[in-house]
Enzyme design. Structure first.
Site, short mmCIF file in Angstrom:
data_model
loop_
_atom_site.label_atom_id
_atom_site.label_comp_id
_atom_site.label_asym_id
_atom_site.label_seq_id
_atom_site.Cartn_x
_atom_site.Cartn_y
_atom_site.Cartn_z
N ARG A 23 -16.12 -2.79 -14.68
CA ARG A 23 -16.69 -3.90 -15.51
C ARG A 23 -18.11 -4.06 -14.91
O ARG A 23 -18.40 -4.02 -13.62
CB ARG A 23 -15.76 -5.11 -15.22
CG ARG A 23 -15.98 -6.35 -15.80
CD ARG A 23 -16.04 -6.31 -17.39
NE ARG A 23 -15.78 -7.60 -18.02
CZ ARG A 23 -15.63 -7.68 -19.33
NH1 ARG A 23 -15.84 -6.54 -20.12
NH2 ARG A 23 -15.51 -8.84 -19.83
N THR A 43 -16.09 -3.40 -28.81
CA THR A 43 -15.43 -2.49 -27.83
C THR A 43 -14.57 -1.29 -28.62
O THR A 43 -14.68 -1.23 -29.80
CB THR A 43 -14.28 -3.34 -27.25
OG1 THR A 43 -14.93 -4.69 -26.72
CG2 THR A 43 -13.54 -2.52 -26.07
N THR A 48 -16.71 -1.06 -23.34
CA THR A 48 -17.48 -2.06 -23.99
C THR A 48 -18.88 -2.28 -23.77
O THR A 48 -19.28 -1.98 -22.60
CB THR A 48 -16.69 -3.37 -24.09
OG1 THR A 48 -17.33 -3.96 -25.31
CG2 THR A 48 -16.70 -3.89 -22.97
N ASN A 86 -19.48 -5.34 -25.17
CA ASN A 86 -19.10 -6.80 -25.68
C ASN A 86 -19.36 -6.75 -27.20
O ASN A 86 -18.39 -6.11 -27.84
CB ASN A 86 -19.38 -7.74 -24.98
CG ASN A 86 -18.95 -9.15 -25.26
OD1 ASN A 86 -17.68 -9.02 -25.57
ND2 ASN A 86 -19.55 -10.22 -25.03
N ASP A 132 -18.41 -13.16 -21.74
CA ASP A 132 -17.26 -13.03 -21.37
C ASP A 132 -16.96 -13.98 -20.21
O ASP A 132 -15.76 -14.32 -19.91
CB ASP A 132 -16.83 -11.86 -21.23
CG ASP A 132 -16.34 -11.01 -22.27
OD1 ASP A 132 -16.06 -11.62 -23.35
OD2 ASP A 132 -15.98 -9.70 -22.25
N SER A 152 -12.03 -10.24 -18.60
CA SER A 152 -11.99 -9.17 -19.62
C SER A 152 -10.63 -9.12 -20.20
O SER A 152 -9.85 -9.73 -19.81
CB SER A 152 -12.34 -7.54 -19.41
OG SER A 152 -12.04 -6.67 -20.44
N GLY A 176 -11.44 -5.51 -29.62
CA GLY A 176 -11.10 -6.65 -30.53
C GLY A 176 -11.01 -7.82 -29.68
O GLY A 176 -10.51 -8.88 -30.07
N GLY A 177 -11.71 -7.92 -28.69
CA GLY A 177 -11.79 -8.98 -27.70
C GLY A 177 -10.22 -9.62 -27.29
O GLY A 177 -9.48 -8.63 -26.92
N1 GLY Z 1 -16.00 -7.68 -24.02
C1 GLY Z 1 -14.67 -7.97 -24.56
C2 GLY Z 1 -13.69 -8.04 -23.27
O1 GLY Z 1 -14.03 -7.37 -22.32
O2 GLY Z 1 -12.50 -8.32 -23.38
#
Ligand code: GLY
Length: 591
Positions: free
Chosen positions: A132, A402, A420, A422, A444, A473, A495-496
């Site tokens: 990350r 993502t 991702t 984002n 995020d 995340s 998809g977040g």
């Molecule tokens: N950027 C979307 C996530 O990491 O959940």
């Protein structure tokens, strides 16, 4: 090839005790899927659901006797297959897919972002790597709030929106530990695609066209909109700067990115646009090996991602709550959708308040994934009446961002990766000379705790911005083991926050409702994230009676066109089924 010192990579992985035989269950006769060759038998079926919604039989599954790759890009999946056919294992192929996505799927594939990978080797070892992004050293808690206390859009667009990228270091660390090939070997397909170009398809054309306004505020415009319009379908897209960056990384290892010329371009771009990522930030970046979240649901084992992703804990908490109600009501019934919503609601309340980078904030991981805790939450759920999430500000729905890819090889090694930048094309900032988009992952964080982010998520103080911290995340790369301990599913999504609920639903469709993978992927999806306090359902697939019944229980129900973007692989008798997201682009391909 120079390698980043392995001492920099913090090792904390967990191994499962035993290597299990990869037995394949095989009772009932199969429906005949379309692509040859096909397995002889398949215990699963195409379902008939309440309200009469019936899925066509499993026509969209690719079959491979040995190996399978599923991703959002045809060319990236083919890159993975090329590496597998050349003798690489699932990790070699996964890293090849990751770098290829950076070329062919710039919407989300990247070297300017980060991700998470869950690994299960055929010898029983499991691991999870967290690459990350982290907040730059000069980041501050209120950097996205203006003098009047109002949240700005600087966490979403422009140079300040980026965290320090982890993708290159993370993929390299994973390859060094579990791969068999060199970085240069697995990057060769990506470098070729960037240098020689590839034919743009209509999906990329549409995606670029939709993002033109944002992208043309920055330097990527000339590459992707050469004549003022997006590169046309069929035209060849060559990315010379990106090819050079990738070649440097292949030749010199991640140091080319973190301490060399690619990093120099990134830092120069930051200086030009008022960003705060420095050479010190890049030099300090390390991916982290984490202990995967391992849990059980009705005899199946789930191996998934711990913080800095919320995915594994939130999904596990949801599964533990649902297990209290098992066997669950029929798919497509109001009773079933209600139970999912109530389980997801409770897991997201905990997620939004308690989860964050565990290196910075104490996270009650053991409690949240315990069956005893789930029992107390399940006891609060009525089977017929919606509960309420304490009121807050309403959020906004999110599009699919993502990208996830799943890989298995002939030995039974499995890799689930979600990566991702984002938002689509990240912050829209394109690194001059480097040839890649930067992430807008700073969004995020809870840029202003209590205020919704781009995904409508209302998060607390635990996930506030701090220098060096990873933003929370929802990415949920997951591997499910069958009751005999062999890999059953390799799955994850884009998809977040809908990542978590979509991955959970595909797993439930398979292990609770007995669907084929093609049906599990095609089945209409729902989503609940506690706030906004509503069930979102896909606008086709669910019947009106179900929606009316949910409203009568007290739920607000809203519809939207598509929810999440999943790429998954499932073991079937004689091999593997692979299914790319039916709602999006991509390819599942095996042999
Ligand atoms: N950027 C979307 C996530 O990491 O959940």
């Amino acid at each position: 090839m120079l390698k980043r010192p392995t001492a920099l990579v913090l090792l904390a992985s967990l191994s499962l005790s035993a290597c299990r035989p990869s037995a394949t269950p095989s009772p009932a006769p199969a429906p005949a899927p379309s692509q040859a060759p096909q397995p002889q038998t398949d215990a699963r079926y195409s379902g008939t659901f309440s309200g009469g919604f019936r899925f066509p039989e499993a026509r969209e599954a690719a079959f491979g006797e040995q190996a399978m790759v599923a991703s959002n890009s045809d060319l990236a999946s083919q890159a993975g297959l090329e590496i597998l056919r050349a003798g690489g294992n699932a990790m070699d192929a996964a890293v090849a897919v990751g770098f290829a996505l950076a070329v062919t799927y710039p919407f989300a594939g990247n070297i300017g972002g980060g991700g998470f990978m869950v690994i299960r080797m055929a010898d029983g070892r499991t691991a999870a790597i967290d690459y990350r992004e982290i907040a730059p050293l000069a980041a501050t808690r209120d950097m996205f709030v203006d003098a009047t206390g109002k949240l700005t859009d600087k966490s979403v667009v422009g140079h300040l929106a980026s965290g320090v990228p982890g993708a290159v270091a993370g993929m390299d660390a994973a390859l060094q530990r579990f791969g068999t090939m060199s970085l240069a070997q697995v990057m060769a397909p990506a470098i070729r695609l960037a240098r020689e170009g590839f034919a743009v398809d209509s999906a990329l054309f549409r995606s670029l066209s939709g993002a033109k306004q944002r992208l043309c505020r920055f330097e990527g415009c000339a590459t992707f909109f050469p004549s003022g319009e997006a590169v046309a379908p069929g035209a060849t897209l060559v990315q010379r700067d990106l090819a050079r960056s990738l070649q440097l990384i292949a030749d010199r290892g991640p140091d080319a990115f973190y301490e060399g010329p690619v990093g120099d371009s990134l830092v120069a771009e930051m200086r030009r646009g008022g960003g705060i990522i420095t050479r010190e930030d890049l030099a300090a970046y390390v991916p982290k090996w984490r202990e995967p979240v391992v849990s059980t649901y009705r005899g199946y084992t789930l191996i998934t991602m711990p913080p800095a992703s919320s995915g594994g804990i939130t999904m596990t908490e949801s599964f533990n709550i649902l297990e209290e109600f098992a066997p669950l009501p029929a798919f497509g019934s109001a009773e079933y959708t209600h139970l999912l919503a109530e389980a997801f609601r409770r897991a997201f309340i905990d997620r939004n308040a308690k989860l964050a980078d565990a290196d910075f904030v104490p996270v009650p991981r053991d409690e949240l994934v315990s069956k005893a805790y789930a029992k107390t939450l399940a006891a609060q759920i009525s089977r017929t009446q919606a509960s309420k999430t304490p009121a807050f500000t309403a959020g906004r729905p999110e599009p699919e961002h993502t990208t996830h890819y799943s890989v298995v090889d002939g030995k039974g090694n499995a890799v689930a990766t979600t990566t991702t930048i984002n938002g689509g094309y990240g912050s829209a900032v394109w690194v001059r000379g480097g040839g890649f988009f930067m992430n807008n992952e700073m969004d995020d964080f809870a840029a202003q705790p209590g205020t919704p982010n781009m995904f409508g998520l209302v998060q607390g103080e635990a996930n506030a911005v701090q220098p060096g911290k990873r933003m929370l995340s929802a990415m949920s790369p997951t591997i499910v083991l069958d009751k005999d301990g062999s890999v059953l599913l390799v799955v994850g999504a884009a998809g977040g926050p809908t990542i978590i609920t979509a991955v959970a639903q595909v797993i439930l469709h398979v292990i609770e409702h007995g669907m084929t993978l093609a049906d599990a992927m095609r089945a209409p999806r729902m989503h609940h994230q506690s706030l906004p306090d509503q069930i979102r359902v896909e606008s086709v697939g669910f019947n009106e009676q179900m929606i009316t019944a949910l409203r009568a229980m007290g739920h607000e129900v809203v519809t939207q066109q598509g929810i999440a973007n999943v790429n998954a692989i499932m073991r079937v008798p004689g091999g593997w089924h692979g299914v790319k997201e039916p709602r999006g682009s991509g390819l599942a391909i095996g042999y």
